[in-house]
Scaffold this motif. Structure first.
Motif, PDB file in Angstrom:
ATOM      1  N   THR A   1      -8.590  -2.667   8.583  1.00  0.00           N
ATOM      2  CA  THR A   1      -8.621  -2.818   7.129  1.00  0.00           C
ATOM      3  C   THR A   1      -9.911  -2.251   6.561  1.00  0.00           C
ATOM      4  OG1 THR A   1      -7.142  -4.716   7.165  1.00  0.00           O
ATOM      5  CG2 THR A   1      -8.600  -4.527   5.269  1.00  0.00           C
ATOM      6  N   GLN A   2     -11.028  -2.438   7.262  1.00  0.00           N
ATOM      7  CA  GLN A   2     -12.262  -1.771   6.851  1.00  0.00           C
ATOM      8  C   GLN A   2     -12.073  -0.256   6.838  1.00  0.00           C
ATOM      9  OE1 GLN A   2     -15.705  -2.856   9.139  1.00  0.00           O
ATOM     10  NE2 GLN A   2     -15.465  -5.047   8.771  1.00  0.00           N
ATOM     11  N   ARG A   3     -11.354   0.250   7.853  1.00  0.00           N
ATOM     12  CA  ARG A   3     -11.109   1.703   7.904  1.00  0.00           C
ATOM     13  C   ARG A   3     -10.289   2.157   6.700  1.00  0.00           C
ATOM     14  NH1 ARG A   3      -7.026   4.580  11.131  1.00  0.00           N
ATOM     15  NH2 ARG A   3      -6.746   2.679  12.362  1.00  0.00           N
ATOM     16  N   PHE A   4      -9.254   1.381   6.366  1.00  0.00           N
ATOM     17  CA  PHE A   4      -8.450   1.752   5.199  1.00  0.00           C
ATOM     18  C   PHE A   4      -9.309   1.763   3.941  1.00  0.00           C
ATOM     19  CE2 PHE A   4      -5.831   1.211   1.531  1.00  0.00           C
ATOM     20  CZ  PHE A   4      -4.690   1.962   1.801  1.00  0.00           C
ATOM     21  N   TYR A   5     -10.121   0.756   3.778  1.00  0.00           N
ATOM     22  CA  TYR A   5     -10.977   0.644   2.598  1.00  0.00           C
ATOM     23  C   TYR A   5     -11.929   1.839   2.516  1.00  0.00           C
ATOM     24  CZ  TYR A   5     -14.402  -1.504  -0.592  1.00  0.00           C
ATOM     25  OH  TYR A   5     -15.255  -1.772  -1.636  1.00  0.00           O
ATOM     26  N   ASN A   6     -12.601   2.145   3.613  1.00  0.00           N
ATOM     27  CA  ASN A   6     -13.567   3.235   3.614  1.00  0.00           C
ATOM     28  C   ASN A   6     -12.898   4.602   3.456  1.00  0.00           C
ATOM     29  OD1 ASN A   6     -15.817   1.530   3.933  1.00  0.00           O
ATOM     30  ND2 ASN A   6     -15.569   1.473   6.149  1.00  0.00           N
ATOM     31  N   ARG A   7     -11.749   4.780   4.104  1.00  0.00           N
ATOM     32  CA  ARG A   7     -11.024   6.053   3.969  1.00  0.00           C
ATOM     33  C   ARG A   7     -10.535   6.251   2.534  1.00  0.00           C
ATOM     34  NH1 ARG A   7      -8.475   8.221   8.600  1.00  0.00           N
ATOM     35  NH2 ARG A   7      -7.707   9.832   7.172  1.00  0.00           N
TER      36      ARG A   7
ATOM     37  N   LEU B   1       0.822  -1.202   0.000  1.00  0.00           N
ATOM     38  CA  LEU B   1       0.000   0.000   0.000  1.00  0.00           C
ATOM     39  C   LEU B   1       0.859   1.256   0.000  1.00  0.00           C
ATOM     40  CD1 LEU B   1      -2.728  -1.066   2.597  1.00  0.00           C
ATOM     41  CD2 LEU B   1      -2.948  -0.993   0.096  1.00  0.00           C
ATOM     42  N   ARG B   2       1.903   1.243   0.819  1.00  0.00           N
ATOM     43  CA  ARG B   2       2.792   2.416   0.890  1.00  0.00           C
ATOM     44  C   ARG B   2       3.440   2.680  -0.469  1.00  0.00           C
ATOM     45  NH1 ARG B   2       5.226   6.456   1.060  1.00  0.00           N
ATOM     46  NH2 ARG B   2       6.478   7.363   2.743  1.00  0.00           N
ATOM     47  N   GLU B   3       3.818   1.618  -1.180  1.00  0.00           N
ATOM     48  CA  GLU B   3       4.443   1.795  -2.485  1.00  0.00           C
ATOM     49  C   GLU B   3       3.458   2.332  -3.517  1.00  0.00           C
ATOM     50  OE1 GLU B   3       7.213   1.725  -5.642  1.00  0.00           O
ATOM     51  OE2 GLU B   3       7.358   1.925  -3.470  1.00  0.00           O
ATOM     52  N   MET B   4       2.233   1.828  -3.518  1.00  0.00           N
ATOM     53  CA  MET B   4       1.244   2.337  -4.469  1.00  0.00           C
ATOM     54  C   MET B   4       0.904   3.797  -4.194  1.00  0.00           C
ATOM     55  SD  MET B   4      -1.342  -0.874  -5.102  1.00  0.00           S
ATOM     56  CE  MET B   4      -1.457  -1.403  -3.395  1.00  0.00           C
TER      57      MET B   4
ATOM     58  N   ALA C   1      -0.666  -4.197   7.969  1.00  0.00           N
ATOM     59  CA  ALA C   1      -0.308  -3.454   9.183  1.00  0.00           C
ATOM     60  C   ALA C   1       0.001  -2.014   8.779  1.00  0.00           C
ATOM     61  CB  ALA C   1       0.891  -4.113   9.853  1.00  0.00           C
ATOM     62  N   TRP C   2      -0.960  -1.385   8.127  1.00  0.00           N
ATOM     63  CA  TRP C   2      -0.700  -0.122   7.432  1.00  0.00           C
ATOM     64  C   TRP C   2      -0.543   1.063   8.368  1.00  0.00           C
ATOM     65  CZ3 TRP C   2      -4.109   3.982   7.912  1.00  0.00           C
ATOM     66  CH2 TRP C   2      -5.385   3.694   8.417  1.00  0.00           C
ATOM     67  N   ASP C   3      -1.132   0.984   9.563  1.00  0.00           N
ATOM     68  CA  ASP C   3      -1.178   2.159  10.453  1.00  0.00           C
ATOM     69  C   ASP C   3      -0.133   2.027  11.559  1.00  0.00           C
ATOM     70  OD1 ASP C   3      -1.925   4.521  11.599  1.00  0.00           O
ATOM     71  OD2 ASP C   3      -3.919   3.865  12.228  1.00  0.00           O
TER      72      ASP C   3
ATOM     73  N   GLY D   1      10.386   6.288  10.027  1.00  0.00           N
ATOM     74  CA  GLY D   1      10.558   5.716   8.707  1.00  0.00           C
ATOM     75  C   GLY D   1       9.510   6.116   7.692  1.00  0.00           C
ATOM     76  N   GLN D   2       8.618   7.047   8.066  1.00  0.00           N
ATOM     77  CA  GLN D   2       7.497   7.430   7.195  1.00  0.00           C
ATOM     78  C   GLN D   2       6.790   6.177   6.669  1.00  0.00           C
ATOM     79  OE1 GLN D   2       8.976  10.158   4.213  1.00  0.00           O
ATOM     80  NE2 GLN D   2       9.620  11.664   5.724  1.00  0.00           N
ATOM     81  N   ALA D   3       6.585   5.231   7.591  1.00  0.00           N
ATOM     82  CA  ALA D   3       6.099   3.903   7.208  1.00  0.00           C
ATOM     83  C   ALA D   3       4.589   3.822   7.066  1.00  0.00           C
ATOM     84  CB  ALA D   3       6.567   2.869   8.236  1.00  0.00           C
ATOM     85  N   THR D   4       3.852   4.630   7.811  1.00  0.00           N
ATOM     86  CA  THR D   4       2.398   4.524   7.814  1.00  0.00           C
ATOM     87  C   THR D   4       1.826   4.814   6.432  1.00  0.00           C
ATOM     88  OG1 THR D   4       2.218   5.055  10.154  1.00  0.00           O
ATOM     89  CG2 THR D   4       0.277   5.457   8.806  1.00  0.00           C
ATOM     90  N   ALA D   5       0.980   3.933   5.951  1.00  0.00           N
ATOM     91  CA  ALA D   5       0.429   4.026   4.593  1.00  0.00           C
ATOM     92  C   ALA D   5      -0.927   4.710   4.635  1.00  0.00           C
ATOM     93  CB  ALA D   5       0.332   2.646   3.961  1.00  0.00           C
ATOM     94  N   ASP D   6      -0.944   5.992   4.977  1.00  0.00           N
ATOM     95  CA  ASP D   6      -2.208   6.714   5.097  1.00  0.00           C
ATOM     96  C   ASP D   6      -2.381   7.766   4.012  1.00  0.00           C
ATOM     97  OD1 ASP D   6      -0.258   8.442   5.992  1.00  0.00           O
ATOM     98  OD2 ASP D   6      -1.208   8.869   7.924  1.00  0.00           O
ATOM     99  N   GLY D   7      -1.682   7.618   2.898  1.00  0.00           N
ATOM    100  CA  GLY D   7      -1.853   8.532   1.775  1.00  0.00           C
ATOM    101  C   GLY D   7      -3.003   8.090   0.893  1.00  0.00           C
TER     102      GLY D   7
END
Length: 564
Positions: A423-429, A206-209, A225-227, A381-387
């Protein structure tokens, strides 16, 4: 990999041509890969090249993150390179990591590349996970994330290594992997690029995309484990509940088993079918009082019940939700994070200890809710994939060769390491941030929830259907002898036993069909096995918010169910 995406914006810059038809390969020797990558600020050094025969095996000595031998490989060329990149300097420290490639024999190469993610905080190339790709015909790539460590070790953290683990090493593996693959197959550009990863591997994809929409045509993302910046403080918070109050509320192995059994008893039939699987944990009206008493040998005490309710609940600080708790049916896996005292006082606080505060003396009693804000501020590490909004480009066609991208995401509802509600949160966001309706989002992004599956693979007491060629699942069947459970290696090292490369049962094959033939993934059939690994039962997995609904006939047959 810093600015390498801009430096390598197209393989055509190095004179590559695109041809998915017949392929020719160079010799599998070190000289074939020397000087194959020429990018400003980037040095690629060949460390190891080894030809693996058909049905052969591979292991990398000294690999702490992935020490297992992977077997039954097809004939391939195994390549390891060291990549250093100074293009981020001086805004960030220089990058250094290793990349591994499994390059199939020319007559088996399908013109596609598969990038495979890592696990937890591990360093070391994920060769076992890579072993699945060449069977399909993929050139397969992964990275060591810039360090060498076991998955539970966070003490390796330096600014450079954190950035590499966070996103740079995976991005670099994609760019360098494409160049080396094209070079090896006589300067023929990769026709399609795919990704597969679960847990940390899911986060990496996700972070790469979000970082570069051109990297992949399709991605298979499991239990991401995106967050990072909220997951890790939540783990620490739960550990304080386990350790605090003089241990009165601590859930031990006996209580976890009692909880899991009672959840199954109460919640199984509430989803409409008494089949030994909790298929709709969010809809279960669970009554904890039925197993609450003062005798911890046969029930949970009131203090332990309070801890369980907290773990199922959300972590809230100052009225703001931080992280979602586990779902009902995940209790069998809670001991991984919250079982023994060494984990509770060690790993569960190593994130704050080494990544947020850089203080090795940090103790569990030092934790406060202020760690959440500190974690967000440090953003290790700017690891969180929240973009989330960045995925609009991937969906719209900024991807490989201008094609719109596709995501198949999945999560086990009995996962006791990463809450499926995140994961539902990621999908909806993502739907909200990309300005799309749920119906439009289904044209490029589908989430499949897996009742009874734990973290990434396997089921618990439910023996629910869990095998659908999710990332690493076939590898785990081959690695069963290493788990100490007395079971032999099973399967061919890829896809699903009995259904090799069948897009009805194989999520990766289904993703390829969606990307290349426009055949949307409307369901995936998951399989559960008996002790002798004959088929126990099958069940369709359905795109969220649909779920499998029983009609009539054999309850253990996927044909008796439909998505609705």
């Amino acid at each position: 990999m810093g600015t390498l995406d801009r430096l390598a914006g197209g393989l055509a810059r190095q004179g590559k041509t695109r041809s998915p038809a017949r392929h020719h390969a160079l010799q599998c020797v070190t000289a074939s890969f020397a000087n194959a990558v020429n990018l400003p600020g980037v040095t690629v050094t060949v460390e190891r090249v080894l030809a693996v025969p058909n049905r052969g095996s591979y292991v990398e000595p000294g690999n702490l993150g992935f020490p297992q031998t992977i077997d039954v490989l097809p004939a391939l060329c195994a390549v390891t390179v060291r990549v250093t990149n100074t293009s981020d300097v001086p805004t960030k420290p220089a990058s250094s990591y290793r990349v591994g490639l499994f390059l199939p024999a020319a007559n088996n190469y399908n013109g596609r590349m598969l990038t495979v993610g890592s696990a937890s905080f591990a360093g070391g190339i994920n060769w076992p996970g890579m072993g699945e790709g060449p069977h399909y015909g993929f050139a397969t790539v992964s990275t060591d994330n810039g360090h060498n460590s076991a998955g539970s070790d966070l003490s390796w953290a330096t600014p450079a290594r954190l950035y590499d683990w966070g996103y740079r090493a995976l991005h670099g593996a994609v760019v360098v992997g494409k160049l080396l693959t094209a070079h090896y197959y006589s300067d023929t550009e990769v026709a399609y690029s795919y990704y597969s990863g679960c847990s940390t591997g899911g986060r990496q994809g996700l972070r790469e995309m979000e970082y570069d929409a051109r990297s992949f045509d399709g991605a298979l993302i499991g239990a991401p484990a995106w967050d990072t910046s909220h997951l890790m403080p939540w783990i620490s918070k739960v550990a304080t509940w386990q350790l605090g109050s003089s241990g009165a509320g601590k859930l031990k192995a006996a209580q976890l088993s009692i909880l899991a059994a009672e959840v199954l008893r109460q919640c199984d039939a509430q989803d409409g079918v008494a089949d030994g699987i909790v298929s709709a944990p969010a809809n279960c009206a669970f009554n904890l009082s039925t197993i609450t008493c003062g005798d911890a040998s046969r029930c949970v005490t009131p203090a332990q019940a309070a801890t369980a309710q907290r773990i199922w609940g959300d972590y809230v600080v100052g009225g703001r939700g931080v992280y979602e708790g586990f779902g009902l049916s995940s209790e069998d896996q809670w001991a991984v994070y919250f079982g023994d005292d060494s984990t509770l006082t060690g790993f569960d606080f190593d994130y704050e200890r080494y990544w947020v505060y850089n203080r090795s003396s940090y103790a569990w009693t030092d934790y406060t809710d202020g760690a959440v804000a500190d974690s967000e501020r440090v953003n290790a590490g700017q690891a969180t994939a929240d973009g989330f909004a960045n995925l609009a480009g991937f969906a719209a066609g900024a991807g490989v060769a201008g094609r719109p991208g596709r995501i198949v995401m999945y999560h086990g509802l009995a996962d006791g390491l990463i809450s499926p509600r995140t994961t539902q949160r990621f999908y909806n966001r993502t739907i909200a941030a990309t300005g799309r309706t749920a119906d439009v989002a289904r044209s490029w992004f589908r989430l499949f929830e897996v009742p009874g599956m734990q973290h990434c693979w396997f089921s618990n007491r439910y023996n629910a259907p869990w095998d659908f060629a999710g990332s690493g699942q076939a590898t785990q069947l081959r690695l069963l002898p290493t788990l100490g459970v007395g079971l032999p290696a099973v399967g061919e090292g890829w896809s699903v036993p009995g259904h090799l490369n069948d897009s009805r049962y194989d999520a990766l094959a289904a993703l390829v069909q969606w990307v290349e033939a426009g055949r949307a993934v409307d369901q995936i059939i998951a399989t559960a096995f008996n002790a002798d690994f004959s088929v126990n039962r099958t069940r369709p997995l359905c795109p969220f918010p649909q779920r499998a609904v029983y009609g009539s006939g054999n309850v253990n047959s996927a044909a008796s169910w439909r998505c609705a």
